[in-house]
Scaffold this active site. Sequence first.
Site, PDB file in Angstrom:
ATOM      1  N   SER A   8      -9.743 -41.755  11.956  1.00 44.22           N
ATOM      2  CA  SER A   8      -8.791 -40.784  12.484  1.00 44.22           C
ATOM      3  C   SER A   8      -7.517 -40.758  11.637  1.00 44.22           C
ATOM      4  O   SER A   8      -6.808 -41.755  11.509  1.00 44.22           O
ATOM      5  CB  SER A   8      -8.435 -41.146  13.927  1.00 44.22           C
ATOM      6  OG  SER A   8      -7.416 -40.289  14.377  1.00 44.22           O
ATOM      7  N   HIS A  33     -11.497 -37.487  10.677  1.00 39.33           N
ATOM      8  CA  HIS A  33     -11.254 -36.966  12.026  1.00 39.33           C
ATOM      9  C   HIS A  33      -9.787 -36.561  12.115  1.00 39.33           C
ATOM     10  O   HIS A  33      -8.889 -37.356  11.842  1.00 39.33           O
ATOM     11  CB  HIS A  33     -11.583 -38.037  13.067  1.00 39.33           C
ATOM     12  CG  HIS A  33     -11.443 -37.564  14.472  1.00 39.33           C
ATOM     13  ND1 HIS A  33     -12.394 -36.802  15.115  1.00 39.33           N
ATOM     14  CD2 HIS A  33     -10.438 -37.737  15.378  1.00 39.33           C
ATOM     15  CE1 HIS A  33     -11.991 -36.530  16.351  1.00 39.33           C
ATOM     16  NE2 HIS A  33     -10.803 -37.086  16.533  1.00 39.33           N
ATOM     17  N   ASP A  35      -6.821 -34.986  14.399  1.00 45.65           N
ATOM     18  CA  ASP A  35      -6.381 -34.726  15.773  1.00 45.65           C
ATOM     19  C   ASP A  35      -5.207 -33.760  15.813  1.00 45.65           C
ATOM     20  O   ASP A  35      -4.126 -34.064  15.305  1.00 45.65           O
ATOM     21  CB  ASP A  35      -5.922 -36.040  16.420  1.00 45.65           C
ATOM     22  CG  ASP A  35      -7.081 -36.965  16.712  1.00 45.65           C
ATOM     23  OD1 ASP A  35      -8.021 -36.537  17.401  1.00 45.65           O
ATOM     24  OD2 ASP A  35      -7.056 -38.119  16.230  1.00 45.65           O
ATOM     25  N   MET A  37      -2.637 -31.832  18.286  1.00 43.06           N
ATOM     26  CA  MET A  37      -2.120 -31.894  19.661  1.00 43.06           C
ATOM     27  C   MET A  37      -0.962 -30.916  19.823  1.00 43.06           C
ATOM     28  O   MET A  37      -0.113 -30.819  18.940  1.00 43.06           O
ATOM     29  CB  MET A  37      -1.607 -33.307  19.946  1.00 43.06           C
ATOM     30  CG  MET A  37      -2.644 -34.385  19.697  1.00 43.06           C
ATOM     31  SD  MET A  37      -1.926 -36.008  19.962  1.00 43.06           S
ATOM     32  CE  MET A  37      -3.287 -37.060  19.495  1.00 43.06           C
ATOM     33  N   HIS A  66     -10.345 -32.014  15.795  1.00 46.13           N
ATOM     34  CA  HIS A  66     -10.373 -32.222  17.247  1.00 46.13           C
ATOM     35  C   HIS A  66      -9.130 -31.559  17.836  1.00 46.13           C
ATOM     36  O   HIS A  66      -8.018 -32.065  17.680  1.00 46.13           O
ATOM     37  CB  HIS A  66     -10.392 -33.744  17.517  1.00 46.13           C
ATOM     38  CG  HIS A  66     -10.286 -34.106  18.961  1.00 46.13           C
ATOM     39  ND1 HIS A  66     -10.005 -35.395  19.381  1.00 46.13           N
ATOM     40  CD2 HIS A  66     -10.447 -33.378  20.103  1.00 46.13           C
ATOM     41  CE1 HIS A  66      -9.986 -35.434  20.706  1.00 46.13           C
ATOM     42  NE2 HIS A  66     -10.235 -34.225  21.160  1.00 46.13           N
ATOM     43  N   MET A  68      -6.701 -30.663  20.627  1.00 39.03           N
ATOM     44  CA  MET A  68      -6.227 -30.986  21.969  1.00 39.03           C
ATOM     45  C   MET A  68      -5.138 -29.981  22.290  1.00 39.03           C
ATOM     46  O   MET A  68      -3.942 -30.303  22.337  1.00 39.03           O
ATOM     47  CB  MET A  68      -5.709 -32.440  22.001  1.00 39.03           C
ATOM     48  CG  MET A  68      -6.847 -33.451  22.036  1.00 39.03           C
ATOM     49  SD  MET A  68      -6.337 -35.081  21.473  1.00 39.03           S
ATOM     50  CE  MET A  68      -6.577 -34.897  19.728  1.00 39.03           C
ATOM     51  N   MET A 137     -14.424 -38.458  25.239  1.00 38.13           N
ATOM     52  CA  MET A 137     -13.180 -39.217  25.070  1.00 38.13           C
ATOM     53  C   MET A 137     -13.316 -40.552  25.785  1.00 38.13           C
ATOM     54  O   MET A 137     -13.665 -40.602  26.959  1.00 38.13           O
ATOM     55  CB  MET A 137     -11.991 -38.450  25.674  1.00 38.13           C
ATOM     56  CG  MET A 137     -11.483 -37.265  24.883  1.00 38.13           C
ATOM     57  SD  MET A 137     -11.034 -37.564  23.164  1.00 38.13           S
ATOM     58  CE  MET A 137      -9.825 -38.865  23.295  1.00 38.13           C
ATOM     59  N   ASP A 177     -14.513 -41.337  21.007  1.00 41.56           N
ATOM     60  CA  ASP A 177     -13.190 -41.274  20.385  1.00 41.56           C
ATOM     61  C   ASP A 177     -12.166 -41.944  21.292  1.00 41.56           C
ATOM     62  O   ASP A 177     -11.935 -41.490  22.412  1.00 41.56           O
ATOM     63  CB  ASP A 177     -12.840 -39.791  20.158  1.00 41.56           C
ATOM     64  CG  ASP A 177     -11.489 -39.591  19.492  1.00 41.56           C
ATOM     65  OD1 ASP A 177     -10.882 -40.575  19.037  1.00 41.56           O
ATOM     66  OD2 ASP A 177     -11.050 -38.416  19.433  1.00 41.56           O
ATOM     67  N   GLY A 178     -11.547 -42.997  20.778  1.00 33.95           N
ATOM     68  CA  GLY A 178     -10.473 -43.664  21.514  1.00 33.95           C
ATOM     69  C   GLY A 178     -10.763 -45.134  21.738  1.00 33.95           C
ATOM     70  O   GLY A 178     -11.702 -45.497  22.454  1.00 33.95           O
TER      71      GLY A 178
END
Length: 226
Positions: A8, A33, A35, A37, A66, A68, A137, A177-178
């Site tokens: 990530s 990856h 992210d 947001m 990804h 969000m 998630m 993921d996470g």
Amino acid sequence: MPHLIAPSVLSANFANLQADIEMINNSEADWFHVDVMDGVFVPNISFGFPVLKSLQKLAKKPLDVHLMIYNPFAYIEPFIQAGADSITFHVEATEDVEETLQYIRRCSVKAGLAVNPETSLSLVLPYLTLCDLLLLMTVHPGFGGQLMKEEVLEKVTDVRAWIEQHKLSEKLEIQVDGGIDLTNTPRCVQAGANVLVAGTSLYGKADLQAAIAEMRQHANASRLKK
Ligand code: DX5
Ligand code: ZN
């Protein structure tokens, strides 16, 4: 399906992103990856198009975006222009799930659907034939560095069984993921995940490339429990 490792970018050093990108390029990682947001769907703001465009110039591996964000449909085209190879959005973030998945696929990009830890699988099952990727998630989205929620592994097991029953195993990647690290990698793989996203556990090691190789070894050594 092979096990894929997707570091990530959120955990990278943004003051010297180029060095981290090159390190991933020359590692055993499979995807970047990424992210995104919006500060509304999740209580954090990460980065957007300019960073993705810079990544695209240097990255030699697919960019797994990804989202969000609310209203993902409106941003598909600009994200593709900025270099996304796959786009995953949240089932909780839009009422137009089917339309959004179909549009992403029409643009010749992989379509992914993400689901939060507390959201029922029943919300995503009707759409799985339209997906290339299902992201479960394993933390509440918004921040890196959290502990993996063990209870999500049950969902991974259930969805793996469902997709095998519906003969979708060869077509659908299952991503977790996470909070993914070396200690829980075997459990994730045994439950049926084949794409492992990891930020803190990889970037927290002195040797990022060795950490990626080690996660791959752990994944390969574990087998899906039948
Ligand atoms: C969290 C993000 C994750 C995050 C993972 O909302 O979707 O991709 O970067 O980071 P770690 O591995 O630190 O939990
Ligand atoms: Zn993510």
